[in-house]
Write a protein that holds these residues in place. Structure first.
Motif, mmCIF file in Angstrom:
data_model
loop_
_atom_site.group_PDB
_atom_site.id
_atom_site.type_symbol
_atom_site.label_atom_id
_atom_site.label_comp_id
_atom_site.label_asym_id
_atom_site.label_seq_id
_atom_site.Cartn_x
_atom_site.Cartn_y
_atom_site.Cartn_z
ATOM 1 N N GLN A 149 0.763 -1.407 -0.165
ATOM 2 C CA GLN A 149 -0.231 0.057 0.062
ATOM 3 C C GLN A 149 0.752 1.349 0.082
ATOM 4 O O GLN A 149 0.531 2.236 -0.702
ATOM 5 N N VAL A 150 1.970 1.291 0.897
ATOM 6 C CA VAL A 150 2.741 2.623 0.596
ATOM 7 C C VAL A 150 3.479 2.684 -0.423
ATOM 8 O O VAL A 150 3.345 3.868 -1.457
ATOM 9 N N LEU A 151 3.728 1.302 -1.301
ATOM 10 C CA LEU A 151 4.260 1.620 -2.719
ATOM 11 C C LEU A 151 3.188 2.103 -3.551
ATOM 12 O O LEU A 151 3.504 3.191 -4.476
ATOM 13 N N ILE A 152 1.850 1.806 -3.446
ATOM 14 C CA ILE A 152 0.849 2.397 -4.218
ATOM 15 C C ILE A 152 0.671 3.994 -4.083
ATOM 16 O O ILE A 152 0.318 4.447 -4.919
ATOM 17 N N VAL A 153 0.744 4.248 -2.603
ATOM 18 C CA VAL A 153 0.626 5.696 -2.522
ATOM 19 C C VAL A 153 1.546 6.551 -2.994
ATOM 20 O O VAL A 153 1.356 7.374 -3.661
ATOM 21 N N ILE A 154 2.915 5.740 -3.021
ATOM 22 C CA ILE A 154 4.021 6.557 -3.674
ATOM 23 C C ILE A 154 3.700 6.738 -5.162
ATOM 24 O O ILE A 154 3.722 7.786 -5.691
ATOM 25 N N LEU A 155 3.373 5.588 -5.842
ATOM 26 C CA LEU A 155 3.162 5.737 -7.249
ATOM 27 C C LEU A 155 1.999 6.370 -7.832
ATOM 28 O O LEU A 155 2.151 7.159 -8.668
ATOM 29 N N THR A 156 0.901 6.447 -7.134
ATOM 30 C CA THR A 156 -0.169 7.009 -7.558
ATOM 31 C C THR A 156 0.079 8.672 -7.126
ATOM 32 O O THR A 156 -0.540 9.704 -7.865
ATOM 33 N N ASN A 157 0.659 8.819 -5.950
ATOM 34 C CA ASN A 157 1.176 10.338 -5.823
ATOM 35 C C ASN A 157 1.901 10.873 -6.870
ATOM 36 O O ASN A 157 1.623 12.056 -7.495
ATOM 37 N N ALA A 158 3.003 9.948 -7.191
ATOM 38 C CA ALA A 158 3.819 10.699 -8.384
ATOM 39 C C ALA A 158 3.314 10.715 -9.659
ATOM 40 O O ALA A 158 3.723 11.664 -10.441
ATOM 41 N N LEU A 159 2.180 9.804 -9.987
ATOM 42 C CA LEU A 159 1.551 10.026 -11.127
ATOM 43 C C LEU A 159 0.377 10.740 -11.100
ATOM 44 O O LEU A 159 -0.468 11.067 -12.127
ATOM 45 N N ASP A 160 0.267 11.719 -10.107
ATOM 46 C CA ASP A 160 -0.824 12.563 -9.707
ATOM 47 C C ASP A 160 -2.072 12.281 -9.829
ATOM 48 O O ASP A 160 -3.126 12.873 -10.111
ATOM 49 N N PHE A 161 -2.363 10.981 -9.192
ATOM 50 C CA PHE A 161 -3.540 10.637 -8.969
ATOM 51 C C PHE A 161 -3.567 10.809 -7.489
ATOM 52 O O PHE A 161 -3.777 9.645 -6.601
ATOM 53 N N LYS A 162 -3.768 12.043 -7.042
ATOM 54 C CA LYS A 162 -3.662 12.401 -5.673
ATOM 55 C C LYS A 162 -4.764 11.775 -4.900
ATOM 56 O O LYS A 162 -4.701 11.428 -3.558
ATOM 57 N N GLU A 163 -5.956 11.747 -5.443
ATOM 58 C CA GLU A 163 -7.186 11.386 -4.658
ATOM 59 C C GLU A 163 -6.840 9.844 -4.086
ATOM 60 O O GLU A 163 -7.437 9.520 -3.313
ATOM 61 N N ILE A 164 -6.754 9.038 -5.335
ATOM 62 C CA ILE A 164 -6.215 7.614 -4.713
ATOM 63 C C ILE A 164 -5.231 7.586 -3.674
ATOM 64 O O ILE A 164 -5.181 6.826 -2.691
ATOM 65 N N ALA A 165 -4.128 8.362 -3.849
ATOM 66 C CA ALA A 165 -2.985 8.390 -2.789
ATOM 67 C C ALA A 165 -3.444 8.620 -1.530
ATOM 68 O O ALA A 165 -3.179 8.020 -0.421
ATOM 69 N N LEU A 166 -4.600 9.806 -1.341
ATOM 70 C CA LEU A 166 -4.846 10.275 -0.390
ATOM 71 C C LEU A 166 -5.952 9.303 0.342
ATOM 72 O O LEU A 166 -5.975 9.086 1.604
ATOM 73 N N VAL A 167 -6.788 8.425 -0.193
ATOM 74 C CA VAL A 167 -7.706 7.609 0.325
ATOM 75 C C VAL A 167 -6.829 6.452 0.932
ATOM 76 O O VAL A 167 -7.023 6.019 1.969
ATOM 77 N N ILE A 168 -5.869 6.098 0.177
ATOM 78 C CA ILE A 168 -4.954 4.886 0.810
ATOM 79 C C ILE A 168 -4.268 5.308 1.925
ATOM 80 O O ILE A 168 -4.198 4.465 2.950
#
Length: 188
Positions: A149-168
């Motif tokens: 999940q941390v890796l998904i947060v980092i990846l989605t945040n880096a790809l500018d999918f901020k809301e997905i990153a924030l939810v996780i």
């Protein structure tokens, strides 16, 4: 609901789908399955009310595996558990709505929550104490899920999918709070 589940279990026994001596095990499984369905439907309804259905579903998808292996605070009754779950889902959706989606907030929540989870999990409950082997297995599983999940947060945040990153990130942080509450309850 109990009478429906009892009749269904009896139907399985009469039709020789299950053995009579396994009746209680199957009744318990049906009951737990019913509770899971009720909680999923409730979370979706809360998502509809907040107009945040996909966020509600994503939160559940992130939170449930962490919660399953990490443990934490558990209410003493099913009724209280259900009410706390409603309050938790509502609070999480409000947090998603109002927390600014900045790198600092997303990575800060993830980092703080992750450190707490890494250090505390699993937190057992008086209803389900864990032996040493279970503690080791649940610790490893929690850490694997957390790492993914941390890796998904980092990846989605880096790809500018901020809301997905924030939810996780909020799901990670929420579990860390539940672990702290569970730890406090254990030491009382």
């Amino acid at each position: 609901m109990n009478s429906i589940l009892e009749r269904l279990t009896n139907h399985f026994v009469v039709n020789e789908v299950i053995r009579d001596e396994d009746r209680e095990i199957y009744y318990y499984g049906l009951y737990q399955g019913f509770l899971i369905i009720v909680n999923i439907i409730t979370a979706i309804i809360i998502g509809v009310i907040f107009r945040m259905v996909w966020q509600s579903i994503l939160f559940m998808l992130a939170y449930v595996p962490l919660r399953t292996y990490g443990g934490g605070y558990h209410a003493k009754t099913e009724g209280r558990c259900y009410l706390i779950s409603i309050a938790l889902a509502s609070g999480v959706l409000l947090a998603i709505k109002f927390i600014l989606m900045t790198d600092l907030n997303i990575l800060g929540l993830t980092g703080m929550g992750g450190i707490i989870i890494f250090g505390l999990a699993p937190i057992e409950d008086s209803n389900k104490p864990l032996n040493q082997v279970e503690k080791r297995v649940f610790r490893i599983r929690t850490r694997v899920v957390l790492t993914l999940q941390v890796l998904i947060v980092i990846l989605t945040n880096a790809l500018d999918f901020k809301e997905i990153a924030l939810v996780i990130s909020i799901s990670i942080f929420t579990l860390s709070l539940m672990l702290i509450l569970g730890k406090i309850r254990i030491t009382d």
